[in-house]
Write a protein that holds these residues in place. Structure first.
Motif, PDB file in Angstrom:
ATOM      1  N   ASP A  23       0.851  -1.186   0.000  1.00  0.00           N
ATOM      2  CA  ASP A  23       0.000   0.000   0.000  1.00  0.00           C
ATOM      3  C   ASP A  23       0.888   1.237   0.000  1.00  0.00           C
ATOM      4  O   ASP A  23       2.121   1.144  -0.095  1.00  0.00           O
ATOM      5  N   LEU A  24       0.292   2.412   0.123  1.00  0.00           N
ATOM      6  CA  LEU A  24       1.066   3.645   0.006  1.00  0.00           C
ATOM      7  C   LEU A  24       2.064   3.809   1.148  1.00  0.00           C
ATOM      8  O   LEU A  24       3.134   4.395   0.976  1.00  0.00           O
ATOM      9  N   THR A  25       1.736   3.270   2.324  1.00  0.00           N
ATOM     10  CA  THR A  25       2.654   3.363   3.459  1.00  0.00           C
ATOM     11  C   THR A  25       3.816   2.402   3.329  1.00  0.00           C
ATOM     12  O   THR A  25       4.898   2.650   3.855  1.00  0.00           O
ATOM     13  N   GLY A  26       3.592   1.289   2.618  1.00  0.00           N
ATOM     14  CA  GLY A  26       4.606   0.240   2.515  1.00  0.00           C
ATOM     15  C   GLY A  26       4.194  -1.007   3.265  1.00  0.00           C
ATOM     16  O   GLY A  26       4.997  -1.948   3.407  1.00  0.00           O
ATOM     17  N   ILE A  27       2.952  -1.037   3.753  1.00  0.00           N
ATOM     18  CA  ILE A  27       2.427  -2.210   4.450  1.00  0.00           C
ATOM     19  C   ILE A  27       2.008  -3.250   3.410  1.00  0.00           C
ATOM     20  O   ILE A  27       1.410  -2.920   2.386  1.00  0.00           O
ATOM     21  N   ALA A  28       2.334  -4.515   3.689  1.00  0.00           N
ATOM     22  CA  ALA A  28       1.926  -5.601   2.794  1.00  0.00           C
ATOM     23  C   ALA A  28       0.458  -5.915   3.027  1.00  0.00           C
ATOM     24  O   ALA A  28       0.051  -6.275   4.130  1.00  0.00           O
ATOM     25  N   PHE A 227      12.810  -7.532   3.010  1.00  0.00           N
ATOM     26  CA  PHE A 227      13.825  -7.498   4.069  1.00  0.00           C
ATOM     27  C   PHE A 227      13.301  -6.869   5.353  1.00  0.00           C
ATOM     28  O   PHE A 227      13.605  -7.359   6.461  1.00  0.00           O
ATOM     29  N   LYS A 228      12.545  -5.797   5.239  1.00  0.00           N
ATOM     30  CA  LYS A 228      12.073  -5.129   6.446  1.00  0.00           C
ATOM     31  C   LYS A 228      11.251  -6.089   7.310  1.00  0.00           C
ATOM     32  O   LYS A 228      11.387  -6.112   8.534  1.00  0.00           O
ATOM     33  N   ARG A 229      10.438  -6.884   6.672  1.00  0.00           N
ATOM     34  CA  ARG A 229       9.668  -7.868   7.433  1.00  0.00           C
ATOM     35  C   ARG A 229      10.581  -8.983   7.957  1.00  0.00           C
ATOM     36  O   ARG A 229      10.424  -9.448   9.088  1.00  0.00           O
ATOM     37  N   ALA A 234      13.106 -11.780  12.538  1.00  0.00           N
ATOM     38  CA  ALA A 234      14.312 -12.267  13.212  1.00  0.00           C
ATOM     39  C   ALA A 234      14.451 -11.626  14.588  1.00  0.00           C
ATOM     40  O   ALA A 234      14.831 -12.288  15.568  1.00  0.00           O
ATOM     41  N   ALA A 235      14.132 -10.345  14.687  1.00  0.00           N
ATOM     42  CA  ALA A 235      14.216  -9.665  15.979  1.00  0.00           C
ATOM     43  C   ALA A 235      13.210 -10.247  16.973  1.00  0.00           C
ATOM     44  O   ALA A 235      13.554 -10.504  18.137  1.00  0.00           O
ATOM     45  N   LEU A 236      11.982 -10.472  16.520  1.00  0.00           N
ATOM     46  CA  LEU A 236      10.966 -11.028  17.409  1.00  0.00           C
ATOM     47  C   LEU A 236      11.368 -12.410  17.918  1.00  0.00           C
ATOM     48  O   LEU A 236      11.092 -12.765  19.069  1.00  0.00           O
ATOM     49  N   LYS A 237      12.024 -13.186  17.060  1.00  0.00           N
ATOM     50  CA  LYS A 237      12.495 -14.509  17.490  1.00  0.00           C
ATOM     51  C   LYS A 237      13.437 -14.384  18.676  1.00  0.00           C
ATOM     52  O   LYS A 237      13.491 -15.265  19.546  1.00  0.00           O
ATOM     53  N   HIS A 238      14.182 -13.280  18.737  1.00  0.00           N
ATOM     54  CA  HIS A 238      15.153 -13.081  19.809  1.00  0.00           C
ATOM     55  C   HIS A 238      14.643 -12.097  20.869  1.00  0.00           C
ATOM     56  O   HIS A 238      15.435 -11.517  21.623  1.00  0.00           O
ATOM     57  N   ASN A 239      13.317 -11.908  20.868  1.00  0.00           N
ATOM     58  CA  ASN A 239      12.640 -11.143  21.913  1.00  0.00           C
ATOM     59  C   ASN A 239      13.027  -9.668  21.939  1.00  0.00           C
ATOM     60  O   ASN A 239      13.049  -9.027  23.002  1.00  0.00           O
ATOM     61  N   VAL A 240      13.357  -9.119  20.784  1.00  0.00           N
ATOM     62  CA  VAL A 240      13.605  -7.684  20.670  1.00  0.00           C
ATOM     63  C   VAL A 240      12.785  -7.142  19.504  1.00  0.00           C
ATOM     64  O   VAL A 240      12.130  -7.881  18.771  1.00  0.00           O
ATOM     65  N   ILE A 241      12.826  -5.839  19.351  1.00  0.00           N
ATOM     66  CA  ILE A 241      12.103  -5.169  18.274  1.00  0.00           C
ATOM     67  C   ILE A 241      13.112  -4.540  17.325  1.00  0.00           C
ATOM     68  O   ILE A 241      14.096  -3.936  17.768  1.00  0.00           O
ATOM     69  N   ALA A 242      12.882  -4.684  16.033  1.00  0.00           N
ATOM     70  CA  ALA A 242      13.631  -3.937  15.022  1.00  0.00           C
ATOM     71  C   ALA A 242      12.676  -2.913  14.423  1.00  0.00           C
ATOM     72  O   ALA A 242      11.580  -3.272  13.982  1.00  0.00           O
ATOM     73  N   THR A 243      13.051  -1.655  14.437  1.00  0.00           N
ATOM     74  CA  THR A 243      12.167  -0.612  13.930  1.00  0.00           C
ATOM     75  C   THR A 243      12.853   0.240  12.874  1.00  0.00           C
ATOM     76  O   THR A 243      14.031   0.583  13.008  1.00  0.00           O
TER      77      THR A 243
END
Length: 449
Positions: A23-28, A227-229, A234-243
């Motif tokens: 979409d326009l924001t970049g959300i799948a 890649f962004k997803r 990968a971050a969630l798997k290791h209990n952190v957030i990538a933003t």
């Protein structure tokens, strides 16, 4: 090509397919389909309205909505691109993601589709016998997980059991703190065919950067979109957030999407930014001049959110100008030292939060118009360019959308439907943002006014 995609799905033993568009924001946005149904139907339909959704899931105002789209909220047609199929290594079922192109019922590309906007710009280059080459650099932060949106983000705990503190630019040991996460990221990217290159620790606390190899803009944009997803998973798997927020942490540098771009002749393969003697060409200077001239009118595609403009506040490391200079990172347009064949310009203005299709389209379109119109650039800057004011950019999303709305050149190249639709989503998001009472207001106004 459809047969190749079907064969690939069977070879990979895929059971589910995520059919997506940006979409326009970049959300799948899209549907999840059993593989047999996906193969049988060779596409899907989605409501036109998803392309006028905001990041909050809201829609633009009714009068604008019905002026731009069919009031019956009809579907558009989505067809899979066989060259844009990727494995999703983190899913329980064997799953593939396939990016789709969008068409109306007459077979015309949907103008509001970000992927179609980029393809439209690339067709302009193709008509001239040119092939753009791009290489993005994606900055991002790692943070601890949180459910309290009023609390500031904190750096995550690393392998040492301690959170990172202070500035650690280019520190290998600081990046190594998150090795298990990055090992998964690299493994998953390799499985997906994402052509990522180096990882570096950026200036901010727990801020990193991944560089992509140079390539065809549409292919690279697809890879960044995926890649962004992949990184977030990968971050969630290791209990952190990538933003990829442009400015997620107060008093820390923002995150950019630096775009290296050049243009080659499709027949000879020669970089048109260099002469046969290896010097910078007139087309190179024209391209830079186009970026200087037209980026200010396309800033909403490079800085699409209210948060995006926090990168441009005073005393930040982001260049708020469209000056250019050789190896000058204080310029919005940096020319790295390189061989004649690799001569390029780096657009340092786009935020990591930008829709990658639209950011690349905006940057390439600006340079293209400069080449077509034969514009001459300002002289290159030597020394600091941070304080330059003559080429300063709009510093709020309100000012930026107004400038984009009133630019006849952009309407001629991108079409009224896209310009009006995109601006409408930005204004809807701004209205939504203004309804939220911030912690700053509660802290300083609650008992003092």
């Amino acid at each position: 090509m459809e047969a190749d995609l079907e064969r690939w799905l069977k070879e990979q033993q895929i059971t589910e397919v995520e059919c997506v568009v940006s979409d326009l924001t970049g959300i799948a946005r899209g549907k999840i389909s059993p593989v047999d149904k996906f193969i049988a139907e060779k596409g899907m339909r989605l409501p036109e309205s998803i392309l006028l959704q905001t990041v909050t899931g809201d829609y633009v105002e009714d009068d604008i909505y019905y002026a731009l789209l069919n009031p019956a909220d009809i579907d558009f047609i989505c067809k899979p691109d066989p060259n844009a199929a990727y494995l999703l290594p983190w899913t329980l079922e064997k799953t593939a993601l396939v990016i789709h192109d969008t068409y109306d019922r007459s077979g015309n590309p949907i103008q509001l589709s970000p992927r179609n906007v980029l393809k439209r710009v690339l067709s302009l280059y193709a008509e001239k016998g040119w092939q753009p080459i791009v290489a993005p650099e994606m900055e991002f932060y790692l943070t601890s997980r949180t459910t309290d949106y009023d609390m500031p983000l904190k750096p995550p705990i690393g392998r040492s059991g301690r959170p990172e503190t202070g500035r650690q630019s280019f520190s290998i040991e600081a990046a190594n703190e998150y090795d298990p996460l990055f090992e998964d990221m690299y493994d998953w990217c390799e499985m997906q065919g994402l052509e990522i290159d180096t990882l570096i620790h950026e200036e901010g606390t727990a801020q990193m950067e991944i560089n992509f190899l140079h390539g065809d803009p549409l292919t690279v944009a697809d890879q960044v979109f995926v890649f962004k997803r992949t990184l977030r998973e990968a971050a969630l798997k290791h209990n952190v957030i990538a933003t990829f927020m442009a400015k997620p942490v107060t008093n820390e540098p923002g995150s950019a999407m630096h775009l290296h771009q050049s243009v080659v002749d499709t027949h000879s393969g020669r970089n048109v930014f260099s002469t046969v003697d290896g010097e910078q060409s007139e087309l190179f200077l024209n391209h830079i001049a186009g970026l200087q001239t037209y980026i200010p009118s396309l800033i909403p595609l490079l800085a699409p959110n209210v948060n995006s403009f926090r990168r441009f506040l005073p005393d930040t490391s982001a260049p708020v100008n469209v000056e250019w200079g050789l190896e000058n990172r204080t310029c919005g347009l940096r020319v790295p030292e390189s061989s004649a064949q690799n001569r390029r310009v780096e657009n340092r203005l786009a935020g990591a939060d930008a829709n990658v299709y639209l950011a690349i389209a905006a940057s390439l379109l600006s340079g293209y118009i400069g080449m077509i119109e034969g514009i001459a650039p300002n002289p290159p800057v030597e020394g600091r360019a941070y304080e330059r004011r003559n080429l300063r950019l709009p510093l709020t999303l309100e000012a930026a959308t107004e400038q984009m709305e009133q630019c006849p050149t952009m309407r001629r190249y991108l079409g009224d439907l896209f310009i009006d639709g995109y601006i409408a989503t930005r204004r809807a998001e701004m209205e939504n943002f203004k309804r939220v009472i911030s912690s700053w207001e509660r802290e300083f106004l609650l008992l003092t006014v």
